[in-house]
Design a protein around this motif. Structure first.
Motif, short mmCIF file in Angstrom:
data_model
loop_
_atom_site.label_atom_id
_atom_site.label_comp_id
_atom_site.label_asym_id
_atom_site.label_seq_id
_atom_site.Cartn_x
_atom_site.Cartn_y
_atom_site.Cartn_z
N ASN A 161 0.81 -1.22 0.00
CA ASN A 161 0.00 0.00 0.00
C ASN A 161 0.85 1.27 0.00
O ASN A 161 0.48 2.28 0.60
CB ASN A 161 -0.96 0.01 1.21
N PHE A 162 2.00 1.23 -0.68
CA PHE A 162 2.87 2.39 -0.78
C PHE A 162 2.49 3.23 -2.01
O PHE A 162 1.97 2.70 -2.99
CB PHE A 162 4.33 1.96 -0.94
N ALA A 163 2.80 4.52 -1.95
CA ALA A 163 2.78 5.37 -3.14
C ALA A 163 4.10 5.17 -3.88
O ALA A 163 5.08 4.67 -3.32
CB ALA A 163 2.61 6.83 -2.74
N GLY A 164 4.13 5.59 -5.14
CA GLY A 164 5.35 5.47 -5.91
C GLY A 164 6.51 6.20 -5.27
O GLY A 164 7.65 5.70 -5.24
N TRP A 165 6.25 7.39 -4.71
CA TRP A 165 7.35 8.16 -4.13
C TRP A 165 7.81 7.56 -2.81
O TRP A 165 8.96 7.75 -2.41
CB TRP A 165 6.99 9.63 -3.98
N ASP A 166 6.94 6.79 -2.13
CA ASP A 166 7.38 6.07 -0.93
C ASP A 166 8.40 4.99 -1.30
O ASP A 166 9.39 4.78 -0.59
CB ASP A 166 6.19 5.42 -0.22
N SER A 184 9.65 -6.20 -2.90
CA SER A 184 8.33 -6.25 -3.52
C SER A 184 7.44 -5.17 -2.97
O SER A 184 7.67 -4.62 -1.89
CB SER A 184 7.68 -7.62 -3.28
N GLU A 185 6.40 -4.86 -3.74
CA GLU A 185 5.32 -3.99 -3.32
C GLU A 185 4.01 -4.73 -3.55
O GLU A 185 3.78 -5.27 -4.63
CB GLU A 185 5.31 -2.68 -4.11
N GLN A 186 3.18 -4.78 -2.52
CA GLN A 186 1.86 -5.41 -2.63
C GLN A 186 0.81 -4.30 -2.69
O GLN A 186 0.68 -3.52 -1.75
CB GLN A 186 1.61 -6.33 -1.43
N CYS A 187 0.11 -4.23 -3.83
CA CYS A 187 -0.82 -3.12 -4.03
C CYS A 187 -2.16 -3.61 -4.57
O CYS A 187 -2.24 -4.67 -5.19
CB CYS A 187 -0.23 -2.09 -4.99
N VAL A 188 -3.19 -2.82 -4.33
CA VAL A 188 -4.50 -3.12 -4.92
C VAL A 188 -4.45 -2.75 -6.40
O VAL A 188 -3.95 -1.70 -6.78
CB VAL A 188 -5.63 -2.36 -4.19
N TYR A 189 -4.95 -3.67 -7.23
CA TYR A 189 -4.89 -3.45 -8.68
C TYR A 189 -5.86 -4.41 -9.33
O TYR A 189 -5.80 -5.62 -9.09
CB TYR A 189 -3.47 -3.68 -9.18
N ASN A 190 -6.77 -3.88 -10.11
CA ASN A 190 -7.72 -4.72 -10.84
C ASN A 190 -8.34 -3.89 -11.95
O ASN A 190 -8.01 -2.70 -12.12
CB ASN A 190 -8.79 -5.30 -9.90
N LEU A 191 -9.23 -4.49 -12.71
CA LEU A 191 -9.85 -3.79 -13.84
C LEU A 191 -10.57 -2.52 -13.42
O LEU A 191 -10.60 -1.53 -14.16
CB LEU A 191 -10.83 -4.72 -14.55
N VAL A 192 -11.14 -2.52 -12.23
CA VAL A 192 -11.89 -1.36 -11.76
C VAL A 192 -10.96 -0.31 -11.15
O VAL A 192 -11.18 0.90 -11.33
CB VAL A 192 -12.95 -1.79 -10.73
N HIS A 195 -5.30 2.63 -10.63
CA HIS A 195 -4.42 3.74 -10.25
C HIS A 195 -2.96 3.33 -10.14
O HIS A 195 -2.06 4.16 -10.35
CB HIS A 195 -4.88 4.32 -8.90
N ALA A 196 -2.69 2.07 -9.81
CA ALA A 196 -1.30 1.62 -9.64
C ALA A 196 -0.49 1.78 -10.92
O ALA A 196 0.75 1.86 -10.87
CB ALA A 196 -1.27 0.17 -9.18
N GLU A 197 -1.17 1.84 -12.07
CA GLU A 197 -0.47 1.99 -13.34
C GLU A 197 0.21 3.35 -13.46
O GLU A 197 1.18 3.49 -14.23
CB GLU A 197 -1.45 1.82 -14.51
N LEU A 198 -0.28 4.34 -12.74
CA LEU A 198 0.24 5.69 -12.89
C LEU A 198 1.66 5.83 -12.34
O LEU A 198 2.55 6.35 -13.01
CB LEU A 198 -0.69 6.70 -12.21
N GLU A 199 1.87 5.39 -11.10
CA GLU A 199 3.18 5.61 -10.48
C GLU A 199 3.70 4.43 -9.68
O GLU A 199 4.91 4.21 -9.63
CB GLU A 199 3.13 6.87 -9.59
N VAL A 200 2.83 3.65 -9.04
CA VAL A 200 3.30 2.58 -8.16
C VAL A 200 4.03 1.50 -8.96
O VAL A 200 5.16 1.13 -8.65
CB VAL A 200 2.13 1.97 -7.36
N ILE A 201 3.38 0.98 -10.00
CA ILE A 201 4.02 -0.08 -10.79
C ILE A 201 5.25 0.44 -11.53
O ILE A 201 6.29 -0.22 -11.53
CB ILE A 201 2.99 -0.74 -11.73
#
Length: 332
Positions: A161-166, A184-192, A195-201
């Motif tokens: 649950n980190f932001a990209g800048w974290d 690793s980073e464990q984040c919420v990500y699904n079709l709905v 947001h993770a595509e913007l900066e986290v991934i």
């Protein structure tokens, strides 16, 4: 370990993990101890050897219960420990005490020792920070993690649950200390929720972190919720955020379930197969309650979606803005 379609390396590390991680958030309340043991046996027999938990999971019984269930499973199957990758988390409050929450050296070290006791093991393969704690500096966090690595109590560290800048701050601080840092980073990500595509991934990819996706079905929204509601078989999807999200996405979900029917695939399989297809994703954290849930996730892994299906899903659930990482996603 021999290479197989089910396994991959965790980011830039040499650690092999199964691309499906058995998440234990349902232990206690939704799944009793005996049922959890049977399900763990089934999953491991199918090659799902990555177990993901947290020190707070099992809160419907008491915090720490999920780790205790894994510990009792390992106690009667001691040979299993060498064949699994065990991950847990630290940081969320265990109670109201200020000493049993957050990311102080004191809490990280004592929480790790408590997790080891509950899990009945000598080491944790992946010790994950459950949520970022911006009140604590990274020098302090890495001091605690370095100590645990040196003591042999943990092998790798991860974030959740980190932001990209974290991620960037954490890795730059680790680099200065000549420490591996996050694996690793464990984040919420699904079709709905894309947001993770913007900066986290992108941040994870830039620093060589594996990405572990939690809630790939958005709490059950993408698991065939409309059919389940009609048949009165909805369990997780019939409550909480899945039901709330359905109010805003009903037309899209209707079209999604029709698309899945056209493909001849279960909606849950399609949602997971989409997440597994995404660049940068190492694996999914699934929260099975039945052997069928495990088998469905394996089908999603072994039967990837064709490009036409991926394109149709993108049309139904478009990426944010123009798609891709920020800032290009929102530039007009």
């Amino acid at each position: 370990m021999t290479h197989s379609p089910l396994h991959t390396r965790l980011g830039r590390t040499g650690l092999q993990i199964s691309k499906l991680a058995f998440g234990t958030v349902n232990f206690g309340g939704r799944l009793d101890e005996a049922g959890a043991h049977r399900l763990l046996d089934h999953a491991v027999a199918q090659g799902v050897t990555f177990l993901d938990t947290a020190n707070t999971y099992g809160w419907r019984v008491h915090k720490g219960h999920a780790e205790e269930v894994i510990g009792s499973w390992l106690a009667t199957r001691p040979s299993r420990r060498e064949d699994i990758v065990l991950a847990t988390k630290v940081g969320d409050p265990m109670d109201d005490s200020p000493y049993r929450q957050g990311l102080s050296v004191r809490n990280i070290v004592s929480a790790c020792e408590a997790s080891l006791r509950r899990l009945g093991t000598e080491w944790i393969d992946l010790y994950q920070i459950h949520h970022v704690d911006r009140a604590v500096g990274w020098d302090e966090i890495w001091q605690a993690m370095e100590l645990l690595v040196a003591q042999g109590k943990i092998r790798y560290t991860g974030s959740s649950n980190f932001a990209g800048w974290d991620i960037a701050r954490a890795q730059e601080a680790a680099r200065q200390r000549h420490f591996l840092g996050l694996a690793s980073e464990q984040c919420v990500y699904n079709l709905v929720t894309r947001h993770a595509e913007l900066e986290v991934i992108p941040a994870a990819q830039a620093y060589g972190l594996g990405v572990l996706v939690w809630s790939p079905l958005h709490g059950g929204l993408l698991s065939g919720i409309l059919r389940k509601l009609r048949e009165n078989t909805a369990v997780k999807s019939g409550q909480g955020r899945a039901l709330q999200a359905l109010e805003h996405h009903r037309e899209t979900i209707e079209a999604y379930e029709k698309l899945c029917a056209d493909l001849g695939r279960d909606p849950a399989e399609v949602g997971m197969a989409w997440a597994l297809s995404r660049p940068g994703v190492s694996g999914l954290v699934i929260g099975p309650r039945t052997p069928a849930h495990v088998d469905g996730a394996l089908a999603a892994l072994h039967e990837p979606l064709h490009q036409d299906a991926l394109d149709r899903l993108d049309a139904l659930f478009p990426p944010i803005g123009r798609g891709g990482p920020a800032p290009d996603a929102w530039l007009s």
